[in-house]
Design a protein around this motif. Structure first.
Motif, short mmCIF file in Angstrom:
data_model
loop_
_atom_site.label_atom_id
_atom_site.label_comp_id
_atom_site.label_asym_id
_atom_site.label_seq_id
_atom_site.Cartn_x
_atom_site.Cartn_y
_atom_site.Cartn_z
N PHE A 25 0.79 -1.22 0.00
CA PHE A 25 0.00 0.00 0.00
C PHE A 25 0.83 1.29 0.00
O PHE A 25 0.28 2.35 -0.29
N VAL A 26 2.11 1.22 0.35
CA VAL A 26 2.93 2.44 0.30
C VAL A 26 3.61 2.47 -1.07
O VAL A 26 4.79 2.14 -1.23
N ARG A 27 2.82 2.89 -2.07
CA ARG A 27 3.27 2.94 -3.46
C ARG A 27 2.83 4.27 -4.07
O ARG A 27 1.85 4.87 -3.63
N PRO A 28 3.56 4.72 -5.09
CA PRO A 28 3.21 6.01 -5.71
C PRO A 28 1.80 6.05 -6.29
O PRO A 28 1.21 7.14 -6.36
N GLU A 29 1.24 4.89 -6.71
CA GLU A 29 -0.11 4.92 -7.30
C GLU A 29 -1.20 5.18 -6.27
O GLU A 29 -2.36 5.45 -6.64
N HIS A 30 -0.86 5.06 -4.99
CA HIS A 30 -1.84 5.35 -3.93
C HIS A 30 -1.69 6.79 -3.47
O HIS A 30 -0.64 7.42 -3.64
N SER A 31 -2.76 7.32 -2.88
CA SER A 31 -2.72 8.70 -2.40
C SER A 31 -1.75 8.84 -1.24
O SER A 31 -1.40 7.86 -0.57
N LYS A 32 -1.33 10.09 -1.02
CA LYS A 32 -0.41 10.33 0.10
C LYS A 32 -1.04 9.92 1.42
O LYS A 32 -0.36 9.37 2.30
N ALA A 33 -2.32 10.17 1.58
CA ALA A 33 -3.00 9.81 2.84
C ALA A 33 -2.94 8.30 3.06
O ALA A 33 -2.65 7.83 4.17
N THR A 34 -3.20 7.53 1.99
CA THR A 34 -3.15 6.06 2.11
C THR A 34 -1.74 5.60 2.48
O THR A 34 -1.56 4.73 3.35
#
Length: 614
Positions: A443-452
């Motif tokens: 889940f800590v990937r560039p395609e996810h939002s900063k909040a996620t």
């Protein structure tokens, strides 16, 4: 290499040689060189004192300046001192330039004929003429004595008391250095102490090089080399920077370890090589790091702080800091795989002054980092590695499973250091750590939002810290002496084939007094070389049969946890870590073995022993 760089290397080597040459040196002698049972001799040690320093002695207190010697066939008297060069006061005699101490001894009546090696040590503590004194030191050496057969027509009474010296020194009008030198017979030449130091420094470097090819270090070495291959494909100018960063990581780590050893030594603590693996906390921490590194090789996660762009992430993976910590990681994995030649050299290093010990461990680090130093100075060396391709991904994943095997071996260490219940707690923590790493990677990937990304980063930290607080607290239970099923001193050793017995100083003293052939094996669960020696050599059916045929008593010591008795026993033989193997045979000197054993070594050592009657 540029001319300026070559000059700097030459200057550094000359400075190192100069530092060694100004150190105090010791000469060991025994007179006469041949004695019969009941006859007396003298061990003498001469210490050369560097200019600007002196050795002080209190005639009423010999604790800090004296000779010690040991051999089961000899009875030793008290240290004899020469006249003071300067009598500062009745409580302070000073010696300058050089000083010779003497130690009388008598050969026991029941001493067996043959060559005897007498282990000798001198307690000393030099002071600067300006007033400042150095910490107490211990110099160790040995002399060779020949015990001839006694004349059967002249019975010798049993010697039980200390020999009495012709003269006991109590005043400044004592035997002088010149008198001490009289009546000395020609003896076996003593090796130059400087050449001995240089030899062991060479062993330190060579041992560090060999470490690269042990199963502990090889995965990290190859993975880091592949990383440099990728960098070379893009920008060859980075090769030198990353290679030197890796070497610096290794070097800083070894120097830090040397500093720890020096501090503990000055504090009076007794430690040995690999002592950190006797700590439950250190073992669990390193196990966790290796496990996470293995998951990273399997692409379970990639370190990417929240909000970073893909380009920044790629740069971070190839940062110089990554190469530096790669060197630190290699150091952490190297210790349990003590390379051949290194064990003897480390034992010698523990008796050196602090500054020489620093140089020694720095050379071990340079040896371990040497492949990358070569790559940095000569990038053409990278041509031996195939060009990047899919093979690199496959190899990387294979190395991940090698690291997982190392995790398994370290969990075995945790089991030996603690108990089965606590091992289950550690396994639960490792599983929680793996789950946290998966969450982070998923889940800590560039395609996810900063909040996620921030939420799952914090959740990862909460899981790791929470699991540590729940599963890792450990209170060491009181040690309970296990008596096994044997009687008296002969207690069967755990986790060994039948015929091996637990080590104890009392048992060794008893067996050696009985002149029994004895083979001693010290190992530890965290020591990979120990495990290989026992599995492939010592515990095999044919070697066990060879020991039995020769009537050799087998002694095993488990050094997984701290054991001061075992450490002291190893120090008497010039070693401070495992693997440690020695064979005792009546009438012969103890035979020390190298860190990596073979069946041929053992069989060759046993060939001259007579067969026991069946």
């Amino acid at each position: 290499m540029r001319p300026d760089a070559k000059k700097l290397v030459l200057i550094a080597m000359l400075m190192l040689t100069g530092l060694i040459l100004v150190a105090q040196t010791f000469t060991y002698r025994v007179t006469p060189g041949e004695l019969k049972p009941g006859e007396r001799g003298t061990v003498r040690v001469t210490m050369s004192i560097p200019a600007g320093k002196h050795q002080s002695h209190n005639p009423q207190d010999n604790e800090y300046f004296k000779l010690n010697a040991s051999h089961p066939d000899l009875v030793f008297g008290k240290t004899q001192y020469p006249a003071a060069h300067t009598v500062v006061s009745p409580e302070q005699w000073d010696y300058h330039g050089s000083v010779t101490l003497s130690l009388p001894f008598t050969v026991k009546a029941n001493a067996a004929p043959g060559n005897k090696t007498i282990n000798v040590s001198m307690d000393y503590g030099l002071c600067f003429d300006t007033g400042q004194c150095e910490p107490p030191e211990l110099a160790e050496g040995s002399v060779r004595l020949v015990v001839a057969a006694a004349n059967p027509d002249q019975p010798v009474s049993n010697i039980t008391e200390e020999p009495v010296a012709p003269e006991t020194v109590t005043t400044a009008i004592a035997i002088t250095d010149s008198v001490a030198e009289q009546a000395e017979a020609p003896v076996e030449p003593v090796k130059n102490p400087v050449s001995k130091i240089l030899w062991y420094l060479l062993l330190a470097f060579v041992g560090g090089v060999i470490m690269n090819f042990t199963p502990c270090v090889l995965p990290v070495l190859t993975i880091r080399a592949m990383s440099i291959v990728n960098q070379a494909a893009e920008d060859k100018s980075k090769i030198f920077k990353h290679s030197m960063a890796y070497a610096l990581g290794v070097l800083v780590s070894f120097i830090a370890l040397a500093v720890v050893f020096i501090i503990l030594k000055l504090a009076g603590e007794s430690v040995g090589w690999g002592f950190q693996f006797q700590s439950v906390s250190f073992t669990i921490a390193l196990t966790s790091i290796i496990f996470v590194f293995a998951l990273a090789l399997l692409d379970v996660f990639i370190i990417s702080p929240p909000g970073m762009t893909a380009a920044t992430q790629a740069s971070a993976k190839k940062g110089v800091s990554g190469s530096f910590f790669g060197g630190v990681f290699a150091f952490l994995l190297a210790t349990p795989c003590s390379a051949p030649l290194l064990g003897t050299a480390v034992g010698f290093a523990f008796g050196l002054p602090a500054w020489l010990m620093l140089i020694f461990f720095a050379l071990v680090g340079i040896g371990l980092a040497f492949p990358f130093i070569l790559i940095g100075l000569s990038p053409k060396a990278l041509k031996i590695i195939p060009k990047p391709g899919e093979w690199m991904n496959i190899f990387k994943e294979v190395m991940a499973f090698v690291l997982l095997w190392i995790v398994y071996t370290m969990l075995k260490s945790v089991l030996k250091l603690t108990d089965g219940d606590y091992l289950l707690h550690v396994i639960m923590f490792i599983l929680s750590l793996g789950f946290a790493a998966w969450l982070y990677g998923r889940f800590v990937r560039p395609e996810h939002s900063k909040a996620t990304q921030w939420i799952f980063t914090l959740l990862t930290l909460v899981i790791i810290v929470g699991a540590a607080l729940i599963y890792l607290p450990y209170k060491e239970a009181a040690v309970v002496e296990e008596v096994g099923i044997g009687d008296g001193l002969m207690r069967p050793a755990k986790d060994t084939p039948a015929g091996w017995y637990d080590f104890s100083p009392a048992l060794m003293e008893k067996l050696l007094a009985e002149d029994a052939p004895v083979f001693v094996d010290f190992g530890a669960v965290w020591c990979k070389n120990c495990q290989a020696n026992e599995k492939n050599v010592l515990f095999t059916d044919d070697i066990m049969a060879a020991f039995k045929a020769k009537g050799v008593i087998l002694i095993h010591g488990d050094y997984t946890k701290q054991n001061p008795d075992m450490l002291e026993f190893m120090k008497k033989h010039g070693r401070v870590g495992v693997p440690f193997n020695v064979l005792y045979v009546k009438g012969a000197e103890p035979r020390l073995f190298s860190e990596l054993l073979s069946k041929g070594m053992i069989l060759d050592a046993l060939k001259d022993l007579p067969e026991v009657s069946k």
